[in-house]
Design a protein around this motif. Sequence first.
Motif, mmCIF file in Angstrom:
data_model
loop_
_atom_site.group_PDB
_atom_site.id
_atom_site.type_symbol
_atom_site.label_atom_id
_atom_site.label_comp_id
_atom_site.label_asym_id
_atom_site.label_seq_id
_atom_site.Cartn_x
_atom_site.Cartn_y
_atom_site.Cartn_z
ATOM 1 N N ASP A 62 0.643 -0.829 0.157
ATOM 2 C CA ASP A 62 0.208 -0.203 0.109
ATOM 3 C C ASP A 62 0.837 1.100 0.034
ATOM 4 O O ASP A 62 0.351 1.872 -0.933
ATOM 5 N N LYS B 29 2.019 1.499 -3.157
ATOM 6 C CA LYS B 29 1.406 2.217 -4.684
ATOM 7 C C LYS B 29 1.275 3.564 -4.337
ATOM 8 O O LYS B 29 0.693 4.437 -5.457
ATOM 9 N N GLU B 30 1.235 4.259 -2.978
ATOM 10 C CA GLU B 30 0.645 5.973 -2.504
ATOM 11 C C GLU B 30 2.376 6.403 -3.309
ATOM 12 O O GLU B 30 1.833 7.768 -2.559
#
Length: 841
Positions: A503, A506-507
């Motif tokens: 996560d 991806k950010e």
Amino acid sequence: MKEQEKKKKGNLWLTVATFIVNKRKAIEILFVLAIIYSVLCINKVQVNQDITSYLPADSETRQGLSIMDEQFMTYGSAKVMLANVTFNQADSLVDSLENVDGVKEVAFDDSSDHFKGTNALFDITFSGTSDEQVSKDALNSVKDILADYDVYVSTEVGSEESSAESLAKDMNIILVLAVVVIVAVLLLSTKAYLQIPVLLITFGVAAILNMGTNYWFGTISSITNSIAVVLQLALAIDYAIILCDRFMEEHETLDAEEAVKVALSKAIPEISSSSLTTISGMVAMMFMQFRLGYDMGIILVKAIILSLISVFFLMPGVLLIFAKGIDKTHHKCYVPKITIVGKFANKTKYIIPPLFIICLVFAFMKSNNCQYIYDTSSIVSAKKSESKIAQETIEETFGASNQLVVMVPKGDYESEHKVVKKLQNLDYVTSALALSNVSINDEYVLTDKLSPRQFSELVGIDREVVEVLYMAYAYNQEQYGPVVTGIDDYDVPIIDMFLFLYDQYKEGYVTLDSNLDEKLTTLYDTLHDAQLQLQGSDYSRLVLNISLPVEGQETYDALEEIRGIAAQYYSKDSVILVGNSTSDHDLESSFASDNIIISVLTALFVMIILFFTFQSAGLPVLLVLTIQGSIWINFAVPSIEGQTVFFIAYLIVSAIQMGATIDYAIVISNRYLQLKQQMPLKEAITETLNQSFPTIFTSGSILTCAGFLIGEIASDATVASIGVALGRGTLISIILVLFVLPQILLMGDIIIEKTALTMNITRPQREVAGRVRVTGHVRGYVQGEIDADIQGTFQGQMKVSVDSVIPGRQGQIEQNDLDSQQISEDDDIEDNKAQEGDEES
């Protein structure tokens, strides 16, 4: 003419019948519109193939399935077996199968789980669920690749559509054959050839209306959808036959239109009362906990009501359309008289009832010892579907697979790991899959807790970056202690840390080189896939394969042992088991109460109806006992033969058998009660059987043939089991009402008389001989029994009582010899006036 109008005004049913016949054109237009509507709605009916969806809402399986649907991803899968191949041939196909769009994984190796002798078994997992199109397309592609091989496919993917199509074809064949049977039976039992199209048109319209109006319920079960039409035909065609016979009788003295009016006025109350017992059996089914009973019950009740509407409102007009043709196509009724059966009844009236009681006790015990089954795969049927054949072939070669899901509260990986470890040690557990035993490498599983250093070594990321990542994770989880005391000793489960890392990546908070990027993405896909299947928002899922039958006490004991192991680490109420075995166990639990509900309510409803019909307390008991006996005998047969009975077949057929075949007993009882007032009991029972046999032959043979046709032709095992039990049960009911009920009526005549609601004032009987003059209502024997209003003289011997049916009126016997005996005196003129008044009324 005025006299006829007065009669019509005084007769409610004749008034109703006259209105229906006079407005027949408008009624026919309404039926045409209703047919158009129904035809358009038939394809809109949603058919539910999942029998577990009808489990009680509070059952464990139903609750578990709902949770699984909401929280977990269950990929479609298929077991594909190739026969007569070498290992190398099978192995060379793996790459081709894995490259199919929509195929997620193909499991195959040289172990005995996948290759035996010359048989290869591929375990294929698809990218979508069993219902998604991607899985169905992938399955079709797999079949195309293996088209040149001897292949067997067992799968839930697309099974609903294929089963529905197969069953629809079977039921079309059954319906055609049933119509052939009906036509053949009607050719024998009717009096004119063109009566047959009248009956078929009436039934056809009723069937179309019922199929179309199923749309009102949104979704109905596949079982109900498949057999409702045939059952409607078999159960309700009697109503049309009754009206048709009435018309033929009245048409002998009246023109066609008047004959239809009079026939309809007489048929409405007769048919309505006859339908009540059938409807009561269907209503009893609606009280079952297993909601399939409600589904089938309400559809069949609607079918019977629509059949009544078609007979009462449409059939009169159809009869008038075919009236001239009916007149020209008269033929002899070929149903023979059965006088020999009546003679047999008279000779055995003291023998058969005691034997029947003994048989009843034996049948009751045997039917209670019947081995009931709850899994559709356990049903033995005459015809097998392709999927059933494939499943049995694979199980014979590689053994049966019984999968069980254990759901426990999410988050406690340590407890989950302990539970899985203990479950794996059970002798009957062949495999166990959970997050806590999915390996990352030879050293770690997904739920192992790693420190920053260990995680850095595992994924190949700089330790400083990992430490920052761990701190961010701690903040995210609101665990501030490790940030203050030091992150080095902070342990986090691998799966949680991997998903958090992805996560953040991806950010854009974490940057990786291309090699780590590809590695992380691949690993994430695997982990996320495992999470979707094994971890939900509230529960974790443990998937077990057990080497036990799907049903049976040994399996149910194992379920409790598994539950007990999980309950050592979680509260017992929070542990949920789901699988075919739990479904069968829940069905078995509901069967016990449903069986009582069906038996008690059906018998109670029927007895109440018979009580008001016959105005007797004893006769309903005798009739219900006869038909209940036929139900016990019906299910004692498989018990004696060592066969199993599918529980749904028992529940549904017992309700239908009681509700429908009680009509045969009613027909015989009605005729007997009428005829015994006109002739001696011996002659009455013989004539009763002769008059009743055509009705019983017509209705009984149709229902029997329909049941056996369904049993022999239907590829759906559930539907087939219902058909076999229904056909056998109806045949047994016919045998009992013809060869046992007459003797029961003769032997139990005193019970019928003593329990009649009509309050008869007992008068002393007198014996007289010689020439006698009789005036009044006479009951007794005059060279046989007599019960009638008499005014005249007799020569011979009499033993009678003379009483009155009109208040204030008495009867008398005058013996014209030296020893005249006057039982009661009255004025003959007054008596005659009373009699005339009686006739006018």
